[in-house]
Design a protein around this motif. Structure first.
Motif, PDB file in Angstrom:
ATOM      1  N   ALA A 208      -0.313   2.633   5.059  1.00 32.06           N
ATOM      2  CA  ALA A 208      -1.313   1.575   5.224  1.00 32.06           C
ATOM      3  C   ALA A 208      -2.714   2.105   4.928  1.00 32.06           C
ATOM      4  O   ALA A 208      -3.527   1.429   4.283  1.00 32.06           O
ATOM      5  CB  ALA A 208      -1.238   1.017   6.647  1.00 32.06           C
ATOM      6  N   ILE A 209      -2.996   3.319   5.368  1.00 32.37           N
ATOM      7  CA  ILE A 209      -4.312   3.921   5.113  1.00 32.37           C
ATOM      8  C   ILE A 209      -4.494   4.197   3.624  1.00 32.37           C
ATOM      9  O   ILE A 209      -5.563   3.947   3.052  1.00 32.37           O
ATOM     10  CB  ILE A 209      -4.484   5.215   5.937  1.00 32.37           C
ATOM     11  N   LYS A 210      -3.467   4.718   2.990  1.00 40.62           N
ATOM     12  CA  LYS A 210      -3.555   5.049   1.562  1.00 40.62           C
ATOM     13  C   LYS A 210      -3.849   3.818   0.709  1.00 40.62           C
ATOM     14  O   LYS A 210      -4.629   3.878  -0.242  1.00 40.62           O
ATOM     15  CB  LYS A 210      -2.251   5.683   1.093  1.00 40.62           C
ATOM     16  N   TYR A 211      -3.230   2.691   1.042  1.00 41.02           N
ATOM     17  CA  TYR A 211      -3.307   1.525   0.175  1.00 41.02           C
ATOM     18  C   TYR A 211      -4.226   0.436   0.724  1.00 41.02           C
ATOM     19  O   TYR A 211      -4.115  -0.729   0.350  1.00 41.02           O
ATOM     20  CB  TYR A 211      -1.894   0.973  -0.078  1.00 41.02           C
ATOM     21  N   THR A 212      -5.122   0.819   1.641  1.00 42.13           N
ATOM     22  CA  THR A 212      -6.138  -0.113   2.146  1.00 42.13           C
ATOM     23  C   THR A 212      -7.506   0.472   1.840  1.00 42.13           C
ATOM     24  O   THR A 212      -7.832   1.579   2.262  1.00 42.13           O
ATOM     25  CB  THR A 212      -5.985  -0.320   3.666  1.00 42.13           C
ATOM     26  N   GLU A 213      -8.319  -0.264   1.100  1.00 43.50           N
ATOM     27  CA  GLU A 213      -9.634   0.219   0.710  1.00 43.50           C
ATOM     28  C   GLU A 213     -10.715  -0.148   1.729  1.00 43.50           C
ATOM     29  O   GLU A 213     -11.696   0.564   1.890  1.00 43.50           O
ATOM     30  CB  GLU A 213     -10.004  -0.346  -0.668  1.00 43.50           C
ATOM     31  N   HIS A 214     -10.529  -1.258   2.422  1.00 44.48           N
ATOM     32  CA  HIS A 214     -11.511  -1.656   3.423  1.00 44.48           C
ATOM     33  C   HIS A 214     -10.834  -2.593   4.421  1.00 44.48           C
ATOM     34  O   HIS A 214      -9.848  -3.256   4.105  1.00 44.48           O
ATOM     35  CB  HIS A 214     -12.718  -2.365   2.778  1.00 44.48           C
ATOM     36  N   GLY A 215     -11.371  -2.602   5.626  1.00 45.76           N
ATOM     37  CA  GLY A 215     -10.819  -3.516   6.618  1.00 45.76           C
ATOM     38  C   GLY A 215     -10.213  -2.803   7.810  1.00 45.76           C
ATOM     39  O   GLY A 215     -10.688  -1.740   8.233  1.00 45.76           O
ATOM     40  N   SER A 233      -0.037  -3.846  10.732  1.00 51.84           N
ATOM     41  CA  SER A 233      -0.638  -4.764   9.756  1.00 51.84           C
ATOM     42  C   SER A 233      -1.877  -4.138   9.130  1.00 51.84           C
ATOM     43  O   SER A 233      -2.648  -3.456   9.816  1.00 51.84           O
ATOM     44  CB  SER A 233      -1.017  -6.085  10.436  1.00 51.84           C
ATOM     45  N   ASP A 234      -2.057  -4.364   7.843  1.00 48.77           N
ATOM     46  CA  ASP A 234      -3.242  -3.860   7.158  1.00 48.77           C
ATOM     47  C   ASP A 234      -3.881  -4.968   6.327  1.00 48.77           C
ATOM     48  O   ASP A 234      -3.305  -6.046   6.149  1.00 48.77           O
ATOM     49  CB  ASP A 234      -2.893  -2.655   6.272  1.00 48.77           C
ATOM     50  N   THR A 235      -5.059  -4.685   5.828  1.00 51.30           N
ATOM     51  CA  THR A 235      -5.778  -5.635   4.962  1.00 51.30           C
ATOM     52  C   THR A 235      -5.886  -5.039   3.554  1.00 51.30           C
ATOM     53  O   THR A 235      -6.915  -5.174   2.899  1.00 51.30           O
ATOM     54  CB  THR A 235      -7.175  -5.923   5.529  1.00 51.30           C
ATOM     55  N   GLY A 236      -4.816  -4.372   3.147  1.00 51.49           N
ATOM     56  CA  GLY A 236      -4.822  -3.666   1.868  1.00 51.49           C
ATOM     57  C   GLY A 236      -4.469  -4.524   0.684  1.00 51.49           C
ATOM     58  O   GLY A 236      -4.583  -5.758   0.703  1.00 51.49           O
ATOM     59  N   SER A 237      -3.994  -3.842  -0.360  1.00 50.57           N
ATOM     60  CA  SER A 237      -3.727  -4.506  -1.642  1.00 50.57           C
ATOM     61  C   SER A 237      -2.487  -5.376  -1.618  1.00 50.57           C
ATOM     62  O   SER A 237      -2.296  -6.219  -2.494  1.00 50.57           O
ATOM     63  CB  SER A 237      -3.579  -3.452  -2.746  1.00 50.57           C
ATOM     64  N   GLY A 238      -1.628  -5.204  -0.622  1.00 46.34           N
ATOM     65  CA  GLY A 238      -0.418  -6.007  -0.554  1.00 46.34           C
ATOM     66  C   GLY A 238       0.661  -5.510  -1.503  1.00 46.34           C
ATOM     67  O   GLY A 238       0.440  -4.619  -2.334  1.00 46.34           O
ATOM     68  N   ILE A 239       1.848  -6.097  -1.371  1.00 44.91           N
ATOM     69  CA  ILE A 239       3.004  -5.684  -2.178  1.00 44.91           C
ATOM     70  C   ILE A 239       3.557  -6.900  -2.900  1.00 44.91           C
ATOM     71  O   ILE A 239       3.853  -7.915  -2.254  1.00 44.91           O
ATOM     72  CB  ILE A 239       4.101  -5.077  -1.278  1.00 44.91           C
TER      73      ILE A 239
END
Length: 299
Positions: A208-215, A233-239
């Motif tokens: 989640a940390i790797k693929y989340t740029e902000h949030g 849950s993350d606010t990243g780029s999604g899959i």
């Protein structure tokens, strides 16, 4: 019909009844003998007792041969497991020192006064060495789990200490990227192996940390009758939807994140651990909005 005819019919009926009774007793005796054989096989004390030309004797002989072959197969599997265990230990031991040296010398070089290009090369060397160490460690852990060298020991316990340990481990890494790692307190319980479940959750949080740029990355729990659910849950780029069924495969990495860190084994290892505890993992994701990995642990 005269008396002699009736007597003959009665005799035939009695003879047929006697044959049926005899066959029934024979079947019961055979079933009892088969049950005895199975009981003896389960305790490891089976031996042939009937030596004649009957079907029961032939069955005993075949059963004895089967048990002998099964025992030999079990011994071979144990020997193979020992070989794998030794091989994994050798790989872990033989690679640990060279990789540690690569990291050490890379760090020493980064402290030197270098040109911009040389410094960039040293940093790349350090990152690749870190990736190699992570890959070797993950493969060793995975091999030990898959070959039964390491067994999970699930016990009922509170999830709060488990989640706190994962958050503590990754708060600094999240902060370095300007991310907020949050956890909702819980009084939920589940059945899990603390060390290995922490490993599984850590792999998901790390992704989640790797693929989340902000949030924000949030960890929360939901209780059900038979399971407790842990949501990450993350606010990243999604899959993308067509990739969601593939992300738990060994070494899978989507084209859109190929340049990111990672070797594509973290989620596979997480699924192996959770399924080994009687649980499972699901993912829900919207490209561009983020993802939620739900870990279900038995209560």
């Amino acid at each position: 019909m005269n008396k002699s005819g009736i007597a003959i019919i009665l005799l035939c009926f009695l003879a047929a009844a006697a044959v049926v009774l005899w066959e029934r007793r024979k079947v019961i005796k055979t079933m009892e003998e088969i049950e005895r054989m199975l009981d003896a096989a389960m305790t490891g004390s089976f031996s042939e007792t009937t030596f004649d030309e009957s079907q029961l004797s032939a069955l005993e002989t075949k059963f004895a041969h089967y048990l002998s072959a099964a025992e030999a197969s079990s011994r071979n599997m144990a020997q193979e497991k020992d070989k794998i265990k030794s091989l994994i230990a050798d790989i872990s031991h033989q690679t640990k020192t060279p990789i540690a040296n690569l990291l050490l010398y890379s760090e020493l070089l980064m402290e030197e006064t270098l040109s911009a290009s040389a410094k960039e090369n040293v940093e790349a060397l350090y990152k690749q060495s870190e990736k190699l160490r992570f890959l070797i460690d993950s493969l060793v852990k995975l091999s030990r789990l898959e070959n039964g060298i390491i067994s999970l020991s699930p016990q009922q316990a509170s999830l709060q200490p488990l989640l706190e340990s994962v958050v503590e481990q990754y708060t600094a890494k999240a902060s370095e990227k300007g991310l907020s790692l949050q956890m909702q307190d819980t009084n939920a319980f589940a059945v899990f192996d603390f060390k290995w479940t922490a490993e599984a959750l850590a792999n998901i949080v790390d992704n989640a940390i790797k693929y989340t740029e902000h949030g924000t990355i949030t960890i929360s729990t939901v209780r059900y009758e038979m399971f407790t659910r842990i949501d990450i849950s993350d606010t990243g780029s999604g899959i993308p939807e067509n990739a969601q069924a593939k992300i738990f495969a060994r070494f899978y990495r989507s084209k859109s994140v190929r340049e990111q860190e990672g070797v594509g084994i973290g989620l596979y290892l997480a699924r192996q651990i959770i399924s080994g505890e009687g649980g499972y993992i699901k993912v829900a994701s919207v490209p561009g909005k983020g993802s939620t990995f739900s870990v279900f642990l038995p209560k």
